[in-house]
Scaffold this motif. Sequence first.
Motif, PDB file in Angstrom:
ATOM      1  N   TRP A 313       0.858  -1.195   0.000  1.00 54.78           N
ATOM      2  CA  TRP A 313       0.000   0.000   0.000  1.00 54.78           C
ATOM      3  C   TRP A 313       0.887   1.235   0.000  1.00 54.78           C
ATOM      4  N   TRP A 314       0.528   2.201  -0.879  1.00 55.04           N
ATOM      5  CA  TRP A 314       1.233   3.493  -0.952  1.00 55.04           C
ATOM      6  C   TRP A 314       0.245   4.621  -0.677  1.00 55.04           C
ATOM      7  N   ASN A 316      -0.951   8.603  -1.290  1.00 57.96           N
ATOM      8  CA  ASN A 316      -1.014   9.381  -2.533  1.00 57.96           C
ATOM      9  C   ASN A 316       0.319  10.075  -2.837  1.00 57.96           C
ATOM     10  N   TYR A 319       2.953   7.885  -4.513  1.00 60.45           N
ATOM     11  CA  TYR A 319       2.789   7.794  -5.974  1.00 60.45           C
ATOM     12  C   TYR A 319       3.393   9.029  -6.642  1.00 60.45           C
ATOM     13  N   LYS A 326      -1.668   6.768  -9.601  1.00 56.07           N
ATOM     14  CA  LYS A 326      -2.420   5.817  -8.797  1.00 56.07           C
ATOM     15  C   LYS A 326      -3.562   5.242  -9.621  1.00 56.07           C
TER      16      LYS A 326
END
Length: 889
Positions: A313-314, A316, A319, A326
């Motif tokens: 999980w990244w 915002n 990204y 995204k």
Amino acid sequence: MRETKIVILKYVAIVICIFLALDIFIQYQLYQRYKNDQKFSVYHQTATIRAQLEKEVNSNLLLIQGLADYVSYHPELRTSELESYCRGMLFRSKLITNIGVAPDYIVDYVYPLEGNEDVLGMDYRLHPDQWEQVKQVHNTGKMIVAGPIDLVQGGRGFVGRAPVFVRSNEYFWGIVSAVIDLEKLFVNAGLTTIKNLKIAARGVDGKGADGAVFFGDPEVFNPDKSPVVMQVTLSNGSWQLAAVPVGGWGVIPPGSLILHAIFLLLALSISFSIYKIITKNAEVEMVKTNLSEAQSIAHLGNWSMDLLSGKIWWSNETYQIFGVVKGEYTPSKIGFFTRLVHPKDRGIVRETYLEAMKSGKSYSLDHRIVRPDGEVRHVSERGKFSYDDAGKPIRSYGTIHDITSRKLMETELRESKTRFDHVTNKLSRKFIFFSHTVDGVFLRLSEGFAHLGYGSAESGIGQRWTELFDFNPESLAEAMEKNKQVIAGEVDTVEYELEFTIPDGRECCMSVFGYMTYDFELDENIFEGVAIDITERKEREERLKILTRAIENAPVSVVITDTEGNITYVNPYFSKETGYSKQEALGENPRVLKSGKHDEVFYKEMWDTIVRGQTWRGDIVNRKKDGSLYWEAASISPVYNEKEELVSYVAVKEDISDKKDLERLKSDVDLIMRHDLKTPLNGIIGLPGLLRMDDNLTEQQHGLLKTIEDSGKNMLHMIDMSLDMFKMETGKYEYCPLQVDVIGVAKQVIDNCRSKISAQKVEVEMLSSGDADDNSLVVWGEERLIYSLISGLLTNAIEASPSGKKIVIEFMRNGNSMISFRNTGVVPEQIRDIFFQKYVTYGKDSGTGLGTYSAKLMADAMQYEIEMMTFDERNETVVMITIPEERPE
């Protein structure tokens, strides 16, 4: 709390907007459906009218066309036949009121005649309003409907005209026409019976939308009323029908108010539910919002990875940092290490990650990443691992911070500081960077200040520059004036020179460049600049001025050319000497002075010497502008720049015409004296011989007479040698080689030099080596010249050798024969390169510089090679003579 209310109001507003939009959309759909229903109803009624119009008009036009076809096959028909046919047409048609037949455009038959008498005999060509349409019937060969028009017999109506072509001969016969009753047509089509619609028709003469309105209100065609428009197709064109409801189009669909109430209740219900949900999650949303904003501002992203499933999980901002979108990019461990991490940093990132996983400690690392578009960014990564009860890592998480701007700034600052340090340190003896207040108090000074002798740079800070230095009053006044101008804002920058005396007493000159700037630390304007030490430059400029004046006033010619040999400078003496002005000489080649007295070999040797980078020196005959010849002693040298690149040639030339004349005169005098001295000398030599024939002379008297005779012979030999030397110099000597024993000659020379050898207290030793015999070495030559050659070289060696030392004369044969003279002592450096030149001597009070010169002349005359070698390490000098084995030609 206030923010939560705003969020609630926002979402309530969104719900209201959604339901409002939905209500508007549904209402719009209902309205469109209601409008379409109205349109369809109007369209249906209008289509019925259009169909009826087309039926009525086209059926009657067919009757007219039938009459035209009938006439085309019966062009000579009788009136009774035509009347019978027309009666039948009127019976079949309820709209046609009269029929006309016009052969050659003149109406000669009308049915019925009653009430239409005015039409009979009418020539269409005389009625412009109808002629254009009649002519069009002829030109197109098709039926045309005209009107409504004003009829000749009175009233208005539609007129259908058809061309008549006789089929048997294919020629134009005329036209037939019929009038269609306007009112009956409108009644039959239903235009006058519809009460719920406003209907209008346009298209006079079949022009469709371009024709005038001939039925109803023209306003019906107004686009703002959104009329239903239909095309009525005719044989030669069309009409347009437009229809709108009598009361206009309805805008409120049935049941719309009930639908509004339903949507209002739904919106209120959903808004209340949103209020409940937002109130419960307000704190969570606030934390997430603040975190997201903080990450965006700080370019800080966070991430987490499930080590069991590999799912990543990244945030915002993560990204954004990696330059991916995204939703379009799926984070993965492999993609991170193989594509996003910079290739040169992958090893250390992987090692740091694995080490932290094993140790359980958090890690921190700065490294580079590569975005998909190729851009390289710098990031600072922090991470940690979490473990299950068995100590197995199950999750990693951390933050990533974009520090590219900071890295670039650090690099730029580091490079800027490095460059500045290099400049200030490497050039500290030449440059001083400074800043001072508007009152002249130093705020900053570079290391160059220390080289002026006033102490370290720190010791100068806080002192006033006008009081620190011992300035030249004139330059100080100029500096003060210039500084006032820049401080007052009259100019942006100033430049001036300052002359002053530094503590060690030397005069110094600095070139100062300054400007005003704002110091944020002091919150005031300051004077800033750089001072460059130009003392050496000033001295060079002064020396250059002196040198330039010297060259300009020198009593010798100075010529400078470029690498192509084109003259770029001449001094005034050149013009005085040659007659060519400076303007005439510039751009010319020095060959303009060429006299033709020297061969090409002379010039080739000159240029070969210069091209090798050496200086050529010699005497040369040149020609002046007026054609007269003159001698010059020239020195021509190549000039190179700092890169050892040839940039020009410089020639310095002295007029030696007078010297050459004197030398010529001296040579002539010497030649005459040498020749004339031989006559009395022969008498001197002969007289002792006659006296010695007397038997009464004692032994002592015989010895004295023998001495006089030998001295006379020696003097005669010297005169002969002098004459021969002159011939050798002028190239006129005739060499007659014979076989000579050089060892025997050398022994005679040594015997005759015993007094010199004893006086100098040296020893002379003769050696033989190779194939040479100890007692004899026969070579080709002239005994007299060989004697003088060996005598001159031995005398030179005796004079140069220190007392108590040995002089060795060695004879060698190995193919050619060689004689070497070796003595202790070295030739001075000043004359080594010019050892055999005329008048060259050094360190001898009585030296004439003719001994070695004569030796060289005699060796060259006998085609021997002679060279001198001196060895500083052995303190020894060797002169070597090489004699060819073969007899010279």
